[in-house]
Design a protein around this motif. Sequence first.
Motif, short mmCIF file in Angstrom:
data_model
loop_
_atom_site.label_atom_id
_atom_site.label_comp_id
_atom_site.label_asym_id
_atom_site.label_seq_id
_atom_site.Cartn_x
_atom_site.Cartn_y
_atom_site.Cartn_z
N ARG A 97 -12.29 -25.44 25.40
CA ARG A 97 -10.88 -25.62 25.72
C ARG A 97 -10.15 -24.35 25.32
O ARG A 97 -10.38 -23.79 24.25
CB ARG A 97 -10.29 -26.81 24.95
CG ARG A 97 -10.69 -28.17 25.49
CD ARG A 97 -10.03 -29.28 24.68
NE ARG A 97 -8.59 -29.10 24.61
CZ ARG A 97 -7.90 -29.04 23.47
NH1 ARG A 97 -8.52 -29.13 22.31
NH2 ARG A 97 -6.59 -28.89 23.50
N VAL A 155 -4.38 -31.96 23.58
CA VAL A 155 -4.60 -32.30 24.98
C VAL A 155 -3.41 -33.08 25.54
O VAL A 155 -3.02 -32.89 26.68
CB VAL A 155 -5.90 -33.13 25.13
CG1 VAL A 155 -6.09 -33.58 26.58
CG2 VAL A 155 -7.11 -32.34 24.67
N PRO A 190 -8.43 -24.92 19.75
CA PRO A 190 -8.93 -24.40 21.03
C PRO A 190 -9.23 -22.91 20.94
O PRO A 190 -8.63 -22.17 20.15
CB PRO A 190 -7.75 -24.66 21.99
CG PRO A 190 -7.00 -25.79 21.37
CD PRO A 190 -7.12 -25.60 19.89
#
Length: 755
Positions: free
Chosen positions: A379, A530, A638
């Motif tokens: 990510r 997210v 991330p």
Amino acid sequence: MLKKLGEWIYENKVKTFLIWLVAIVLIGGGAIDLGSHFSQNLTISGVPSTNIQSTLEREFHQNPNSGTLKVVVQNQKGITDDQTKADVAKAIAKAQDKYGSDIKTIANPYTNNTISSDNTTTYVDITFKANSTSVAHSTITGIRSIFDDRVKTSGTKVAYTGTVQLKPFEIGGPSEIIGVVIAFVLLLVLFRSFITAGMPIVSALVGLITGLFLVIIGTNFATLANVAETLSVMLALAVGIDYALFILNRYRTDLAETNGDQKVALGSALSEAGKSVIFAGVTVIIAVCGLSFAGIEFVTTMGFAAAVAVAIAVLSALTFLPALIAACAKFIRPNTKTVDHMAKNPSKFTKFLTGHPWTVVIVAVLVLVGIGLPAQNMRLGMPYNGSLPEKQTERQAYDMISDKFGEGINSPLIAVVKLDTDKSAATNEANVAKIASHLNSLSGTKTLSPLSVDQQKAATLQVQLTQEAQQKMALQAQTTGQMPTQAQKDQAAAQIKQVIMEQATKPYQISADGKYAMLVIIPKKGSEAVETTNLVHKIQDYSDQTTKSKYAAKITLTGVNAVNLDITKKLNNATPIFVFTIIVLAFILLMVVFRSLIVPAVAMAGFGLSLLASFGFTTLVIQEGFLKELFGVAKAAPVLSFLPIIVTAILFGLAMDYEVFMVSRAREEYLKTGDNDRAVTVAMQDSGPIVVTAALIMIAVFGSFALNPSPTIKSLALALAFGIFFDAFIIRLLFVPAMLKIFGKVNWFFPGHKK
């Protein structure tokens, strides 16, 4: 030409030193005079989230690039007592009095009611007139000193965050020192001489200092992120030592072959190893300059800064190092092992590799593919303060605010709504209110910030609540026989203001010309979550509906989250084109240099495998937190959105360095003897130890920078260190030699070319 250069430097070493000294003094003087202006903000233009910022400034007088400082105050026993209020007010007044010429606005949290629900935490928002890169560090430290002196106590914590640079720009530090010390130890083991081991270090440092001065000068003419400085230092130091090592080692070999003729040996070394150094350096420069394919300013300027640093490192290895060799020639011992000796007495490792090439290739591929598997779950995101070490004030401020006000307040989304001017002002405002209601109902939204006041409703509430408060105090006075104190009056006024803020404020602001509306959305989660990414996508999808619906109102997002997603999207689109371009160019270059089709194909395949493994292991460590304590990762987060393209560029250039130094030695021997097996053996025995030392030096330099607390620097350093390890030790020392053995004389086949 390189041979003549080496021989000229041997005869004119003093002149060479003087030329370098004058260059350093002039360039260094220019850098000191102009000063450094690195930016800690990673900016981008040409995407919706940044294009809309000019509208924000024009219509709502908000400069998104203004410097900001947030002073977070926390006391677990409470911060609403009179003493704390007075201390904060005095600090604000003193900061305003002393630095008022620099400050645009400074908000008293007790006036704005920015108090946590448990009354333990608040924050003072300071906005400066200048952009974040231009706010003087003395101003920032001065304001911090005021709040530390006036507000901070044994029970009251004060922490700071914002877009301004809280720490001064520094050149040099423990990372560079650790990297240099480890490199010196490795060179000492290889050369067994303090003076010889020190030569590549001195040469690299001369190139590093000169290149860094040029980069600092460049900050006066272009916006460079502060990570560009660290990246330039890392690269210049690593390649500077490696390139000097290759030339110095070749000089020792040529010294033995020329029976101790130092001048001829130096010219020969520069002619042979210098040629490889130029090709390797140009490859790195092309790769980092290719970052401009991304079309993102901070990535492009980062690449150009790195290119300058590498170019000066190459120049130092080709000129300053030969002068050093000439000056210290009597201390350099020739290489005692001849080529015939290496060919006839290979190590056990070389024997195994040449005896079982298919086994080596299969194991190497399986290992790298296995390590690379986590990359499919990578990510991408941008740096945020929540991933900093806990001892840093920015992390402390982030955690305090996140805990008491919610993570999303650290990275709000700003929605700019373009209104249909053909509709009436009342209709547009009604539509904006409906849009605001919808945005507030989305699953990832915590709240919408109040931006304007319904004046009529506020006035009515003011009269009504004031009358009620006066009646209550009058009744209390009759009952107790005591008049209300000033503190009670102030408390009643504050409660009235809070009710008005809650009931009479609107979560949007409409520009004076009625063309735009602005809303500030506070997500439930932070920028790395997210859920926040999904919220941005939901709003963007909703904008498609509002644009085509009766509202005829387009929503454009800006703010940290929106800009981060635009950067990530642009990088994702640019990276495949970039990778394809540099691989094609490198294939052509290697094909021309080695007069071979197989060698460049194997080199590109090997690079792909090592890059995959680097991304996989980086994902494991940075994103998943695997062995994070060992690597000093404060918090799993991330992977940096610009890490893949930058690591691809740099790792590609460095991988081609080792490819050139290893394969050119094999080709040189093959052209002499026509024996491919002997060529592979000699390359492993002669260039292998040098590639091992060079790779260990690279890993040491990059690894030492991983000690930096900045998640950005740490991520880049770890990814590069992992990449060099996989590429040098598995690809260039196992996979490539084994493939050279498997293909035999076919390696050197090239249409229209004869040996």
